[in-house]
Design an enzyme around this catalytic site. Sequence first.
Site, PDB file in Angstrom:
ATOM      1  N   SER A 122       0.819  -1.209   0.000  1.00 54.87           N
ATOM      2  CA  SER A 122       0.000   0.000   0.000  1.00 54.87           C
ATOM      3  C   SER A 122       0.849   1.253   0.000  1.00 54.87           C
ATOM      4  O   SER A 122       1.621   1.492   0.933  1.00 54.87           O
ATOM      5  CB  SER A 122      -0.901   0.014   1.230  1.00 54.87           C
ATOM      6  OG  SER A 122      -1.484   1.304   1.363  1.00 54.87           O
ATOM      7  N   ARG A 223      -3.504 -14.747 -20.668  1.00 49.51           N
ATOM      8  CA  ARG A 223      -2.324 -13.890 -20.520  1.00 49.51           C
ATOM      9  C   ARG A 223      -1.042 -14.515 -21.064  1.00 49.51           C
ATOM     10  O   ARG A 223      -0.052 -13.801 -21.270  1.00 49.51           O
ATOM     11  CB  ARG A 223      -2.145 -13.506 -19.052  1.00 49.51           C
ATOM     12  CG  ARG A 223      -3.345 -12.780 -18.455  1.00 49.51           C
ATOM     13  CD  ARG A 223      -3.769 -11.551 -19.260  1.00 49.51           C
ATOM     14  NE  ARG A 223      -4.899 -10.857 -18.634  1.00 49.51           N
ATOM     15  CZ  ARG A 223      -5.423  -9.734 -19.122  1.00 49.51           C
ATOM     16  NH1 ARG A 223      -4.956  -9.185 -20.228  1.00 49.51           N
ATOM     17  NH2 ARG A 223      -6.459  -9.176 -18.530  1.00 49.51           N
TER      18      ARG A 223
END
Lengths: 302, 302, 302, 302
Positions: A122, A223
């Site tokens: 974060s 992907r």
Amino acid sequence: MPLSPEQQAEIDAQRSTPQTTLRATAPGMEKHLYTAHPVLDHGFVRVIDYMGDDNAITQAARVSYGKGTKSVQNDEGLIRYLMRHWHSTPFEMCEIKLHVKLPVFVARQWIRHRTANVNEYSARYSILDREFYIPAPDALNAQSVINNQGRGEALSGDEAQRVLKYLTDDAMRCYDHYEEMISDEGQQGLARELARMNLPANIYTQWYWKVDLHNLLHFLRLRADAHAQYEIRVYADAICKITADWVPYAYKAFEDYRMGGANLSATALDCVRRMLKGEVVTQETSGMSKGEWREFEGVIGG
Amino acid sequence: MPLSPEQQAEIDAQRSTPQTTLRATAPGMEKHLYTAHPVLDHGFVRVIDYMGDDNAITQAARVSYGKGTKSVQNDEGLIRYLMRHWHSTPFEMCEIKLHVKLPVFVARQWIRHRTANVNEYSARYSILDREFYIPAPDALNAQSVINNQGRGEALSGDEAQRVLKYLTDDAMRCYDHYEEMISDEGQQGLARELARMNLPANIYTQWYWKVDLHNLLHFLRLRADAHAQYEIRVYADAICKITADWVPYAYKAFEDYRMGGANLSATALDCVRRMLKGEVVTQETSGMSKGEWREFEGVIGG
Amino acid sequence: MPLSPEQQAEIDAQRSTPQTTLRATAPGMEKHLYTAHPVLDHGFVRVIDYMGDDNAITQAARVSYGKGTKSVQNDEGLIRYLMRHWHSTPFEMCEIKLHVKLPVFVARQWIRHRTANVNEYSARYSILDREFYIPAPDALNAQSVINNQGRGEALSGDEAQRVLKYLTDDAMRCYDHYEEMISDEGQQGLARELARMNLPANIYTQWYWKVDLHNLLHFLRLRADAHAQYEIRVYADAICKITADWVPYAYKAFEDYRMGGANLSATALDCVRRMLKGEVVTQETSGMSKGEWREFEGVIGG
Amino acid sequence: MPLSPEQQAEIDAQRSTPQTTLRATAPGMEKHLYTAHPVLDHGFVRVIDYMGDDNAITQAARVSYGKGTKSVQNDEGLIRYLMRHWHSTPFEMCEIKLHVKLPVFVARQWIRHRTANVNEYSARYSILDREFYIPAPDALNAQSVINNQGRGEALSGDEAQRVLKYLTDDAMRCYDHYEEMISDEGQQGLARELARMNLPANIYTQWYWKVDLHNLLHFLRLRADAHAQYEIRVYADAICKITADWVPYAYKAFEDYRMGGANLSATALDCVRRMLKGEVVTQETSGMSKGEWREFEGVIGG
């Protein structure tokens, strides 16, 4: 080189203390545990934990189908059967947890796969490191002229130089200002949750990503595909190698039925049948649009 | 007695072959692995696999919050902080896989918890066993007269006898006919997927159920609650004991903040504040309905 | 006849009060709203609400792909492109809410599709009606001798009679006892949450089921398939018809690419290529197992 | 000013063509449809579509609980009951679709709410506009000295000037280089999927976001909270106003039970009970840590 000496020491410590367990253990996976596989210039993928192996898939299937699965004699045959008929729940019985370091613009694509658990570093709480993805020369491609979302050939000469200089200089300048803004020396210091907005999308972030095998294979199919953006494809490729060591039968079936397979429409199947009977089918007589026909030719001519 | 000698032999075999692993290992959980914990008259819960431990929760939180978590000195404190502030993602980093045998009407409640992976025994493929849940005398309750979805006191005397006879006889007769219909001796034999429709909802089924710790705790909060139906609550209770051994810090925080805690509305909090200042608050002056007030009294008077 | 006069009156009332709205409206769907389409002997499907239409799909896609979608000239072409390339998110932008009445054993299959919202009639709170699914004679099939989960031909003669008698008598007797057990006349009355366990799986339940178009089409692909159990397939068929009226372009693309299409493995594609070059490929030279080869022949010979 | 004349014209057109529908219609929501509510300096929130209203919640609950809900006389009372007892599924029966324009760093927080449908503008296909979030002076706060993830007071004087200059200049320079790199005048032009990595996280993106009411309220509880980052809170606040007009009873219950309520732990409840009996409880005798006690005082003293 993506790992600091401290990180490598931590990995060495984690790898030096084997435990005893009664759980199912995948020998091919144990050798990957904690080891960071480098991806791009500063990124990596490393396995933090896993649950289950090939046998866990068939064990769950046998709970479901009971005596119905007795006729399939071995695990590999049963796994191929399950994959072929889109039985997804037995594959959900295996789980993997990865630690991934990746550029933010790759993370933004990755997170769109919703059925997974994520803990991301974060930048509200903590300070991001000065690490940016700068493409290698052969990954610095022009916009494709035939595909809005693709790349053409690699840039060269002055243009390549200029692009690299922009990417590098802008990243460094933005990070310098980020550091300066959050500094509390001689000033209050901007909140981290605000200062981060000055950082470009090639900065690296990291997260723990946990997903079941069914959803992992779905992620890999999209992907690790040739149409995926190169920068996420290299992560998918690295995870493909790990998965092949973890659940070799499931991965082999996945390669045959998903990665190497193709979905043909009713119209396309009809064309195949006509062609096998000797008819010469063209785009005009196929019932397909030009785009579909081109893709169809790619599949049956490949 | 829920386990056949064959099943017990299989469990013994699984427990006799420890492996070496580099993964995080929870000693409290190893002792549960494969062992069937009896629930109700023929059901059980047994742990097939698990991923992570208390430390896996804080490890993931520390990836997210980086230096922000340094100030919380120990794992237990951090886990309590995460639970108190509804940080769910670190708890998702642990996973458990259970083998559960349970009556169909319990399975129908259980499956409503969507964020989990399930492989259930299929009565389309296979034949169900003659095993039905018949309540013990003290679990044979009357309809509650105050709560539409609750139970009152235990039935007694003739009524209890009659109910037990109905449940037992109907189950046996339905199963006799099930067997007769699917038999291919001297007849074609009804398809299993059709014959199963004759079986009442107290027949036992079984499944593998895999769920992350966050969603497991959510399940336990609802199903180990006093308002949950007794027949699912005993499963939740058995899983609570297992979870307490698996992730002791997380489970303790869960008991304090979730199981033993309560959510108070703005109106209720206002009443608490007024009462703490010495005001005598009644239902009439509380701003709550009679039902809410009764619940509120239960919480603050409990 | 699945609807009581009261229910029909309610539907008539709902259909007689049109409102003005600024939302996207699908004329083909308005005609279905609230009307119950009968399924099986007592079941139905009826549309309670919907969000979006074909245009809502392309509108969302154009937000994603911006100018990249300008080259596809019309909505139908864009929808076909999205379907062909597995772009699922634009299809998630449409939503449907259905009221479905269905036998419990069908509900148990249906609920396994987790990405949906459900409110089911609760037999803990309320009393179930005396309505059971009893198969019509042509849906009373023998167990398949080639497929563990399939049906063979319809039963006939004495066997059919006996099966119908068992199903009917057992249902009625179980329901009689259910009623008797919950009655509070002259006794306490067993709790509803317990009494329901005596009811066989062909009793009808009902629910509101809300799902986005992408997940609806996934459900339909699996449940309108020839291998799905007949009793759920008839519900899927009814919903197919509704969907075709709701989002005609999307439904047509779905029919071509999903329902009528097939997934070929890498091995199967290689065989097609060899065959198109004139090679005679047999199971032995195909690289496929016997089961796979049989399925492959079905696809390309179909 | 977030809307161009073309966009405003498009909105006007959408608002000028009312349709007739038989669906449930929420008058309070019709007035919001398509209208862009400005948020931050270039962002907005606008309602594209919705399904259901307050009545749709109770309608679904009454399917579930049947006669069990008859005793609750009116819709508002039933909605309050459902909210109080965490019955989430009836709230899932309403759905909303929003068009949101927002800075990338806000989008990265928002997307972590997984149970929603999203179509985001793709910078692989298309070119991003030159629009960046630059905080207003009163939203340019210092790092909190007491909370790792919070903000302190607003910066002032030279420091504020310097920060604004950095944010503005870096954004403009990065965008200039972005434009220059993708230009195909006199050069090949870098692929868009690569060039975008040079853009800082305060650039605006946009998406369609569709979510059910239960998950919307969960999002609002976390993001309209005082601890949420200001830049996402203003979006949540705008959506709160819209939701209050859409489902007024549900929103009012949400305000009382969620936004204004609090969760008290078993330990905290015990303290409340002791205090109500006249005991003087301090942090030392509470059984809580200092942090918990401070939060507890905030709740009962607030």
